[in-house]
Design an enzyme around this catalytic site. Structure first.
Site, PDB file in Angstrom:
ATOM      1  N   GLY A 207       4.299  -0.079  -9.610  1.00  6.57           N
ATOM      2  CA  GLY A 207       5.146   0.008  -8.139  1.00  6.57           C
ATOM      3  C   GLY A 207       4.631  -0.675  -7.045  1.00  6.57           C
ATOM      4  O   GLY A 207       3.441  -0.955  -7.057  1.00  6.57           O
TER       5      GLY A 207
ATOM      6  N   GLN B 194       3.346  -3.304   1.491  1.00  9.17           N
ATOM      7  CA  GLN B 194       2.057  -4.012   0.557  1.00  9.17           C
ATOM      8  C   GLN B 194       2.005  -5.432   0.709  1.00  9.17           C
ATOM      9  O   GLN B 194       0.863  -6.047   0.458  1.00  9.17           O
ATOM     10  CB  GLN B 194       1.975  -3.498  -0.801  1.00  9.17           C
TER      11      GLN B 194
ATOM     12  N   LEU C  39      -2.401  -0.696  -5.859  1.00 10.36           N
ATOM     13  CA  LEU C  39      -2.668  -2.160  -5.902  1.00 10.36           C
ATOM     14  C   LEU C  39      -3.472  -2.360  -4.441  1.00 10.36           C
ATOM     15  O   LEU C  39      -4.028  -3.466  -4.353  1.00 10.36           O
ATOM     16  CB  LEU C  39      -1.509  -2.987  -6.201  1.00 10.36           C
TER      17      LEU C  39
ATOM     18  N   HIS D 106       3.764   5.057   1.055  1.00  4.15           N
ATOM     19  CA  HIS D 106       3.666   3.788   1.535  1.00  4.15           C
ATOM     20  C   HIS D 106       4.593   3.573   2.758  1.00  4.15           C
ATOM     21  O   HIS D 106       4.254   2.984   3.793  1.00  4.15           O
ATOM     22  CB  HIS D 106       3.736   2.507   0.625  1.00  4.15           C
TER      23      HIS D 106
END
Ligand code: ZN
Length: 175
Positions: free
Chosen positions: A47, A52, A96, A141
């Protein structure tokens, strides 16, 4: 499609609140989603939220298919959680943007979700299992939260030290 660098905590942009996509889903948004998907597959991850890669928009890509299954990319524009179960589910999460850190996070086991898909069509979905974990992680996020925010202060301190050490090693590699 293009690979984009993934922001690593504690990059301050990861704390930014993402803005909704106004108006229809355009080719520009689809290009962003294509780049996000390619970047996510390359990492590899399951995902990725737009922030990001430094784009503060409410857009998420995901693929939770297993390695032995065909690829099954999913795209979410302006996702909203309409309902959360009281029942909780703990899953060992990774991110990540927080490399090599994994820890259990407890979240609602099931959620009802509404979003626009790749073509801008409105979809409602009942999510459970890894799907529910992943969409809630990615939606954090969009709110400027990273999963390690859920950990105890002691664990957060360990994560901070580990990330600082990784950064130091990376700097030494580069120079
Ligand atoms: Zn993440």
């Amino acid at each position: 499609m293009a690979l984009r660098p993934i922001l690593i905590a504690p990059d301050p942009r990861l704390k930014e609140k993402s803005k909704p996509v106004e108006g229809p889903v355009t080719d520009e948004h689809r290009r962003l989603m294509d780049d996000m998907l390619e970047t996510m597959y390359e990492a590899p991850g399951i995902g990725l939220a737009a922030i990001q890669i430094g784009e503060p928009l409410r857009i998420i890509v995901m693929d939770i298919s297993r390695d032995d299954e065909p690829k099954a990319p999913r795209y979410f524009v302006n996702p909203e959680i309409l309902w959360r179960s009281e029942e909780l589910f703990a899953y060992e999460e990774g991110c990540l943007s927080v490399p090599e850190i994994y820890d259990d996070v407890e979240r609602p086991a099931r959620v009802k979700l509404r979003y626009l898909d790749y073509n801008g069509k409105q979809v409602e979905d009942d999510c459970d299992g890894l799907y529910a974990v992943c969409i809630q992680h990615e939606m954090d996020h969009l709110a400027g939260q990273v999963f390690v925010d859920y950990l105890s202060p002691l664990k957060r301190e360990l994560v901070r030290k580990k990330l600082a050490k990784q950064r130091k090693l990376a700097d030494e590699d580069e120079g």
